[in-house]
Design a protein around this motif. Structure first.
Motif, PDB file in Angstrom:
ATOM      1  N   GLY A  25       0.828  -1.204   0.000  1.00  0.00           N
ATOM      2  CA  GLY A  25       0.000   0.000   0.000  1.00  0.00           C
ATOM      3  C   GLY A  25       0.861   1.253   0.000  1.00  0.00           C
ATOM      4  N   ILE A  26       1.962   1.207   0.703  1.00  0.00           N
ATOM      5  CA  ILE A  26       2.892   2.329   0.751  1.00  0.00           C
ATOM      6  C   ILE A  26       3.704   2.399  -0.541  1.00  0.00           C
ATOM      7  CG2 ILE A  26       4.940   3.213   1.954  1.00  0.00           C
ATOM      8  CD1 ILE A  26       3.552   1.973   4.507  1.00  0.00           C
ATOM      9  N   VAL A  27       4.160   1.257  -1.008  1.00  0.00           N
ATOM     10  CA  VAL A  27       4.935   1.214  -2.254  1.00  0.00           C
ATOM     11  C   VAL A  27       4.132   1.850  -3.386  1.00  0.00           C
ATOM     12  CG1 VAL A  27       5.869  -0.331  -4.027  1.00  0.00           C
ATOM     13  CG2 VAL A  27       6.341  -0.778  -1.610  1.00  0.00           C
ATOM     14  N   GLY A  28       2.912   1.404  -3.566  1.00  0.00           N
ATOM     15  CA  GLY A  28       2.089   1.892  -4.672  1.00  0.00           C
ATOM     16  C   GLY A  28       1.798   3.379  -4.613  1.00  0.00           C
ATOM     17  N   HIS A  30       3.788   5.665  -3.992  1.00  0.00           N
ATOM     18  CA  HIS A  30       4.946   6.445  -4.442  1.00  0.00           C
ATOM     19  C   HIS A  30       5.352   6.148  -5.889  1.00  0.00           C
ATOM     20  CE1 HIS A  30       5.238   6.895  -0.094  1.00  0.00           C
ATOM     21  NE2 HIS A  30       5.831   8.040  -0.375  1.00  0.00           N
ATOM     22  N   LEU A  31       4.531   5.393  -6.591  1.00  0.00           N
ATOM     23  CA  LEU A  31       4.877   5.005  -7.957  1.00  0.00           C
ATOM     24  C   LEU A  31       3.799   5.459  -8.927  1.00  0.00           C
ATOM     25  CD1 LEU A  31       6.057   1.354  -7.224  1.00  0.00           C
ATOM     26  CD2 LEU A  31       7.495   3.388  -7.548  1.00  0.00           C
ATOM     27  N   ASN A  32       4.168   5.513 -10.193  1.00  0.00           N
ATOM     28  CA  ASN A  32       3.236   5.857 -11.269  1.00  0.00           C
ATOM     29  C   ASN A  32       3.467   4.920 -12.444  1.00  0.00           C
ATOM     30  OD1 ASN A  32       1.958   8.269 -10.182  1.00  0.00           O
ATOM     31  ND2 ASN A  32       3.996   9.179 -10.346  1.00  0.00           N
ATOM     32  N   GLY A  33       2.484   4.844 -13.315  1.00  0.00           N
ATOM     33  CA  GLY A  33       2.634   4.081 -14.550  1.00  0.00           C
ATOM     34  C   GLY A  33       2.813   2.597 -14.322  1.00  0.00           C
ATOM     35  N   ALA A  34       3.689   1.982 -15.114  1.00  0.00           N
ATOM     36  CA  ALA A  34       3.918   0.538 -15.042  1.00  0.00           C
ATOM     37  C   ALA A  34       4.383   0.081 -13.661  1.00  0.00           C
ATOM     38  CB  ALA A  34       4.900   0.095 -16.119  1.00  0.00           C
ATOM     39  N   PRO A  35       5.294   0.807 -12.990  1.00  0.00           N
ATOM     40  CA  PRO A  35       5.674   0.367 -11.641  1.00  0.00           C
ATOM     41  C   PRO A  35       4.493   0.373 -10.659  1.00  0.00           C
ATOM     42  CG  PRO A  35       7.317   1.867 -12.509  1.00  0.00           C
ATOM     43  CD  PRO A  35       6.148   1.901 -13.467  1.00  0.00           C
ATOM     44  N   GLU A  36       3.614   1.344 -10.792  1.00  0.00           N
ATOM     45  CA  GLU A  36       2.431   1.373  -9.927  1.00  0.00           C
ATOM     46  C   GLU A  36       1.533   0.167 -10.207  1.00  0.00           C
ATOM     47  OE1 GLU A  36      -1.152   4.411  -8.597  1.00  0.00           O
ATOM     48  OE2 GLU A  36      -0.241   4.659 -10.582  1.00  0.00           O
ATOM     49  N   GLU A  37       1.402  -0.184 -11.491  1.00  0.00           N
ATOM     50  CA  GLU A  37       0.608  -1.369 -11.853  1.00  0.00           C
ATOM     51  C   GLU A  37       1.249  -2.636 -11.294  1.00  0.00           C
ATOM     52  OE1 GLU A  37      -0.173  -1.528 -16.061  1.00  0.00           O
ATOM     53  OE2 GLU A  37      -0.792   0.582 -16.087  1.00  0.00           O
ATOM     54  N   ALA A  38       2.579  -2.720 -11.339  1.00  0.00           N
ATOM     55  CA  ALA A  38       3.287  -3.878 -10.776  1.00  0.00           C
ATOM     56  C   ALA A  38       3.064  -3.950  -9.263  1.00  0.00           C
ATOM     57  CB  ALA A  38       4.775  -3.801 -11.092  1.00  0.00           C
ATOM     58  N   ALA A  39       3.069  -2.806  -8.604  1.00  0.00           N
ATOM     59  CA  ALA A  39       2.812  -2.781  -7.164  1.00  0.00           C
ATOM     60  C   ALA A  39       1.377  -3.223  -6.865  1.00  0.00           C
ATOM     61  CB  ALA A  39       3.075  -1.384  -6.594  1.00  0.00           C
ATOM     62  N   GLN A  40       0.429  -2.802  -7.688  1.00  0.00           N
ATOM     63  CA  GLN A  40      -0.963  -3.219  -7.500  1.00  0.00           C
ATOM     64  C   GLN A  40      -1.111  -4.726  -7.716  1.00  0.00           C
ATOM     65  OE1 GLN A  40      -3.801  -1.318  -6.495  1.00  0.00           O
ATOM     66  NE2 GLN A  40      -4.520  -3.409  -6.216  1.00  0.00           N
ATOM     67  N   ASP A  41      -0.433  -5.253  -8.732  1.00  0.00           N
ATOM     68  CA  ASP A  41      -0.472  -6.697  -8.984  1.00  0.00           C
ATOM     69  C   ASP A  41       0.117  -7.467  -7.801  1.00  0.00           C
ATOM     70  OD1 ASP A  41      -1.609  -6.208 -11.468  1.00  0.00           O
ATOM     71  OD2 ASP A  41       0.265  -6.542 -12.585  1.00  0.00           O
ATOM     72  N   ALA A  42       1.233  -6.969  -7.261  1.00  0.00           N
ATOM     73  CA  ALA A  42       1.860  -7.617  -6.104  1.00  0.00           C
ATOM     74  C   ALA A  42       0.947  -7.534  -4.889  1.00  0.00           C
ATOM     75  CB  ALA A  42       3.216  -6.979  -5.806  1.00  0.00           C
ATOM     76  N   PHE A  43       0.335  -6.383  -4.672  1.00  0.00           N
ATOM     77  CA  PHE A  43      -0.616  -6.211  -3.570  1.00  0.00           C
ATOM     78  C   PHE A  43      -1.734  -7.244  -3.683  1.00  0.00           C
ATOM     79  CE2 PHE A  43      -4.581  -4.313  -2.029  1.00  0.00           C
ATOM     80  CZ  PHE A  43      -4.244  -3.971  -0.725  1.00  0.00           C
ATOM     81  N   ALA A  87       9.757  -2.577  -1.839  1.00  0.00           N
ATOM     82  CA  ALA A  87       9.157  -3.730  -2.522  1.00  0.00           C
ATOM     83  C   ALA A  87      10.114  -4.920  -2.496  1.00  0.00           C
ATOM     84  CB  ALA A  87       8.775  -3.367  -3.950  1.00  0.00           C
ATOM     85  N   VAL A  88      11.392  -4.666  -2.752  1.00  0.00           N
ATOM     86  CA  VAL A  88      12.392  -5.740  -2.695  1.00  0.00           C
ATOM     87  C   VAL A  88      12.437  -6.315  -1.287  1.00  0.00           C
ATOM     88  CG1 VAL A  88      14.864  -6.265  -2.828  1.00  0.00           C
ATOM     89  CG2 VAL A  88      13.785  -4.864  -4.598  1.00  0.00           C
ATOM     90  N   ARG A  89      12.472  -5.464  -0.293  1.00  0.00           N
ATOM     91  CA  ARG A  89      12.544  -5.922   1.102  1.00  0.00           C
ATOM     92  C   ARG A  89      11.310  -6.736   1.483  1.00  0.00           C
ATOM     93  NH1 ARG A  89      15.250  -3.788   5.762  1.00  0.00           N
ATOM     94  NH2 ARG A  89      16.743  -2.953   4.270  1.00  0.00           N
ATOM     95  N   LEU A  90      10.144  -6.310   1.020  1.00  0.00           N
ATOM     96  CA  LEU A  90       8.914  -7.063   1.301  1.00  0.00           C
ATOM     97  C   LEU A  90       8.993  -8.462   0.699  1.00  0.00           C
ATOM     98  CD1 LEU A  90       6.302  -4.262   0.596  1.00  0.00           C
ATOM     99  CD2 LEU A  90       6.935  -5.176   2.848  1.00  0.00           C
ATOM    100  N   GLU A  91       9.427  -8.548  -0.547  1.00  0.00           N
ATOM    101  CA  GLU A  91       9.534  -9.852  -1.199  1.00  0.00           C
ATOM    102  C   GLU A  91      10.575 -10.726  -0.510  1.00  0.00           C
ATOM    103  OE1 GLU A  91       7.314 -10.930  -3.134  1.00  0.00           O
ATOM    104  OE2 GLU A  91       6.379  -9.050  -3.765  1.00  0.00           O
ATOM    105  N   GLU A  92      11.664 -10.139  -0.051  1.00  0.00           N
ATOM    106  CA  GLU A  92      12.670 -10.908   0.684  1.00  0.00           C
ATOM    107  C   GLU A  92      12.067 -11.507   1.955  1.00  0.00           C
ATOM    108  OE1 GLU A  92      16.728  -8.456  -0.546  1.00  0.00           O
ATOM    109  OE2 GLU A  92      15.647  -7.891   1.275  1.00  0.00           O
ATOM    110  N   GLY A  93      11.281 -10.715   2.670  1.00  0.00           N
ATOM    111  CA  GLY A  93      10.657 -11.202   3.901  1.00  0.00           C
ATOM    112  C   GLY A  93       9.668 -12.325   3.659  1.00  0.00           C
TER     113      GLY A  93
END
Length: 141
Positions: A25-28, A30-43, A87-93
């Motif tokens: 929720g925090i990652v998304g 701070h992002l726009n465009g394709a990275p924001e979409e990737a964050a939404q998909d991960a969420f 996002a990297v840290r979240l995936e690592e956890g």
């Protein structure tokens, strides 16, 4: 019969998924465009996995660990670069929690852990721009 090790591994994975849902929720934000979409998909993926883990715990008559009202971030997230680092840290956890689930005796749970670990590794590699040899095992990366 469900072992305590299985329940503990499921609870740890669920706790990691709760943190990931919060963090994305925090990652998304701070992002726009394709990275924001990737964050939404991960969420969405982490939320679905969270719900699946809750169901597996309930089926084992275990009370699923609850999400915290808030989580302490490992560093301030103020821009796109720090959002990607989070996002990297979240995936690592989450990967670390699934690495533990892969080691239980139940083949279905091992498969679940392996699949989830693979998905985390793919997301992590996309955020990082590169992969690591053993996602979820920080002592080997």
């Amino acid at each position: 019969m469900t072992s305590m090790r299985e329940v503990d591994a499921l609870q740890a994975a669920l706790a990691a998924e709760h943190a990931a849902v919060y963090g994305y929720g925090i990652v998304g934000a701070h992002l726009n465009g394709a990275p924001e979409e990737a964050a939404q998909d991960a969420f969405d993926a982490h939320r679905a996995q969270r719900d699946r883990l809750r169901g597996l715990l309930l089926a084992r008559q275990a009370t699923p660990v609850a999400a915290a009202p808030a989580y302490r971030l490992p560093f301030p997230v103020t821009d796109a670069a720090s959002a990607v680092r989070l996002a990297v840290r979240l995936e690592e956890g989450v990967a670390a929690a699934y690495a533990d689930l892969v080691m239980v005796e139940n083949p279905a749970l091992r498969d679940l852990g392996a699949q989830a670990l693979r998905e985390c590794a793919i997301r992590m590699a996309r955020w990082r721009g590169s992969s690591v040899p053993f996602p979820g095992l920080p002592e080997r990366t």
